[in-house]
Design a protein around this motif. Sequence first.
Motif, PDB file in Angstrom:
ATOM      1  N   LEU A 365      79.701  16.379 -68.190  1.00  0.00           N
ATOM      2  CA  LEU A 365      78.486  16.261 -67.386  1.00  0.00           C
ATOM      3  C   LEU A 365      77.292  16.758 -68.196  1.00  0.00           C
ATOM      4  O   LEU A 365      77.461  17.383 -69.232  1.00  0.00           O
ATOM      5  N   PRO A 366      76.084  16.517 -67.683  1.00  0.00           N
ATOM      6  CA  PRO A 366      74.923  17.036 -68.428  1.00  0.00           C
ATOM      7  C   PRO A 366      74.937  18.564 -68.461  1.00  0.00           C
ATOM      8  O   PRO A 366      75.437  19.217 -67.553  1.00  0.00           O
ATOM      9  N   CYS A 367      74.348  19.113 -69.518  1.00  0.00           N
ATOM     10  CA  CYS A 367      74.221  20.573 -69.641  1.00  0.00           C
ATOM     11  C   CYS A 367      73.289  21.077 -68.541  1.00  0.00           C
ATOM     12  O   CYS A 367      72.220  20.510 -68.315  1.00  0.00           O
ATOM     13  N   CYS A 416      82.239  26.057 -70.975  1.00  0.00           N
ATOM     14  CA  CYS A 416      81.208  25.148 -70.457  1.00  0.00           C
ATOM     15  C   CYS A 416      81.628  24.515 -69.130  1.00  0.00           C
ATOM     16  O   CYS A 416      82.611  23.781 -69.078  1.00  0.00           O
ATOM     17  N   PRO A 417      80.892  24.785 -68.042  1.00  0.00           N
ATOM     18  CA  PRO A 417      81.277  24.196 -66.763  1.00  0.00           C
ATOM     19  C   PRO A 417      81.071  22.684 -66.739  1.00  0.00           C
ATOM     20  O   PRO A 417      81.676  21.994 -65.934  1.00  0.00           O
ATOM     21  N   SER A 418      80.217  22.206 -67.618  1.00  0.00           N
ATOM     22  CA  SER A 418      80.007  20.764 -67.692  1.00  0.00           C
ATOM     23  C   SER A 418      80.937  20.129 -68.718  1.00  0.00           C
ATOM     24  O   SER A 418      80.849  18.936 -68.980  1.00  0.00           O
ATOM     25  N   ASN A 419      81.809  20.963 -69.313  1.00  0.00           N
ATOM     26  CA  ASN A 419      82.819  20.473 -70.261  1.00  0.00           C
ATOM     27  C   ASN A 419      82.210  19.644 -71.380  1.00  0.00           C
ATOM     28  O   ASN A 419      82.718  18.578 -71.738  1.00  0.00           O
TER      29      ASN A 419
END
Lengths: 435, 313
Positions: A365-367, A416-419
Amino acid sequence: MVKIEENKFYTEHKKIEVLAAAPIVYIPLSQHLGKICDCLQVKIGDTVLKGQLLSTAQAQPFAPIHASVSGKIAAIQSWPHPTLGACKAIVIENDGKDSAAPEFGKNLSPEAAGKLTPEQIRESIFRAGVIGMGGAAFPTHIKLNPPKPVHCLLINIAECEPYLTNDSQLVAEKAPEIIAGIELEARCFPLQKIYISIEDNTPEAIAVLTKELAQRSWKINGIEAEMAVLKSQYPQGGEKQLVQKILKTEVPRGKLPFDVGVTVQNVGTVYAIYEAVYKNKPLIERVVTVTGGCLTTPKNLLARIGTPVKYLIDACGPLKETPVKIIAGGPMMGIAQFTDQIPVIKSTTGIILLGKREARRAEELPCIRCGACIRECPMGATPALINQASNKSFWAEAKTYGALDCIECGLCNFVCPSNRRIVQSIKRVKLEAPR
Amino acid sequence: MDNKLIIGSPPHVHTRETTARIMWMVTVSLVPAGIGAVVIFGLQALWLTLWSILAAVATEAVIQFLSKSKISIADGSAVLTGLLLAYNIPPNAPFWIPIAGSCFAIAIGKMVFGGLGQNIFNPALVGRAFLMASWPAAMTTFCAPLGKADAVTGATPLAALKEGKIVESLSYLDMLLGLRGGCIGEVCIIALLVGAVFLLIRGYISWHIPVSFIGSTALLMFIFGRQGAFTGDWLFHILNGGLLLGACFMATDYVTSPLTARGQIIFGIGCGVLTAVIRLWGGYPEGVSYAILMMNAATPLIDRYTRKRIYGT
């Protein structure tokens, strides 16, 4: 501080099992950092003995390669390689006799070993083809001959990668040998201090080492030795992180530990040094942790160099689940393989088989600029902004945020939660940015 | 098994935390303040909030549909924007106010920049600024809490203060519970504190922005008191207006605030000083939302000068 699931329980406290030699082994000509060993000492059809020299390189730095089984050279051909994708390899058909080369395994008495000069020690290590076995794979004889004096030796048992237990299990079983190996190394430097760094999640290894060191009144070769028991934390097993943690100093940017008078040595390498000098054994086998949720019986295996990974997997019983990912090395820095035909090489610490659920990765996903990568980066870089700059090919900007300082530990990517594929984008800077 | 193996860049393991989960957690942390508002002002607060969320989600979905991009309303960010916008309007506003605000917040505050993570300004505050400019009357007429007709009617305590009136009928306890005129989400301080503590404990926000923001506003309000220097009622200023809502839930928005702890402290102090300046000498009784918007603009600059030290340098 982020906590990564260690998953060491699969193979923790499991005795190292000797894996029978495979019927065919594939010994790649490049298993180290340096020049490829393309000066072949054998040809197709030759019969070779276990421990026989197979190939060297024209110039340093290199580490020679040896036959890990006795038998006939069937082919010299390109073969899948765990870090290079493919590499020319010497294919040996095992004759099953395990006949050793002359002098192989010949014991050296402690007295004789005590008389060796540093040059002779380095020579033995070089002839045995010893390399950094923690994964860096740099030829050890060169590391033991630094251009600047080294006053501090750091033995690295901080096996911080999840899943892996090969080093701690080796220590638990071979502590006296390892201390003898440390002593050999200690004689190569004008040392003042030896630190043995180990993580607190390996109580068995800590206990045996403590016992051995106490017997020697905490001295190795007359030099003060200290155990540094560290709270388990990724990625403190990296050279620079270990120097920072234990010596409270930093390796200047672009320099190596010897620039601050330190050498960091992986414990597997220390054991290989012991075997090279005391047992006259070239590096033809190593401990490999074969693990993951797909296996019925994950194991720590002593495997011959060149053994196809499939052979190791089969030795761990029937599969519980079809793996969708095979990793050579740890899950944080290891390389996903496209085939199970890759051979074990000198720097293969582990083979991890991940099933569908374990290997599943969320969509990128986006940062959202949460800053987690920046808080966790052990090098003080700004991964989020490197990622952004790299994706736009803004090389200069990526460098100012520390792209070239990255040790590729993968922590930024992990948290990173947005992987976002941050490490991948940093590798791209290193490959594509003009120097 | 060969042809079925996945290859990809390391690491091969990953945290369970996801962007969507963070958004939903912040949303959950704001629920107590919403319940507080319904108790204080009645169900109209709930209806306005729902209209706002619905409009935000619908706007995002429609724009993504029209631009043929992936519809990502499930990530919770639009819900959060809608919720925060609703919390910034009076409980007695007409129903189309939150709808107009949310449409603007999502369309102009977020999507024109490229969607999630790309916007410079906090979308909910962009929406609020739009509403303040377009329908100032509807945005500044406040009803009194239920059953408290003797409270300051038609204005918030801060507005009364701005007009030079003395706010006496309000105790600190009333302010803490939210028994005053104000925007839907800002009044119930105790509920906001519960939500903020939840976010802090779970690590979704850090203390840096809330503490530096609230601290610097309180300090300046104390210094520049009405009865001379160092006499200001700083607690009154913390408990009134949108300071707590802004400092804990809006200034801490990841996308529009600085990346490092040092940067966040500078950002928080900037917000705090601007809020105090507006409250003391500005034309508005309240300055939190404009302070945050102004500091949002400074975020890239702050990031540039507050990088972490690289190892070995």
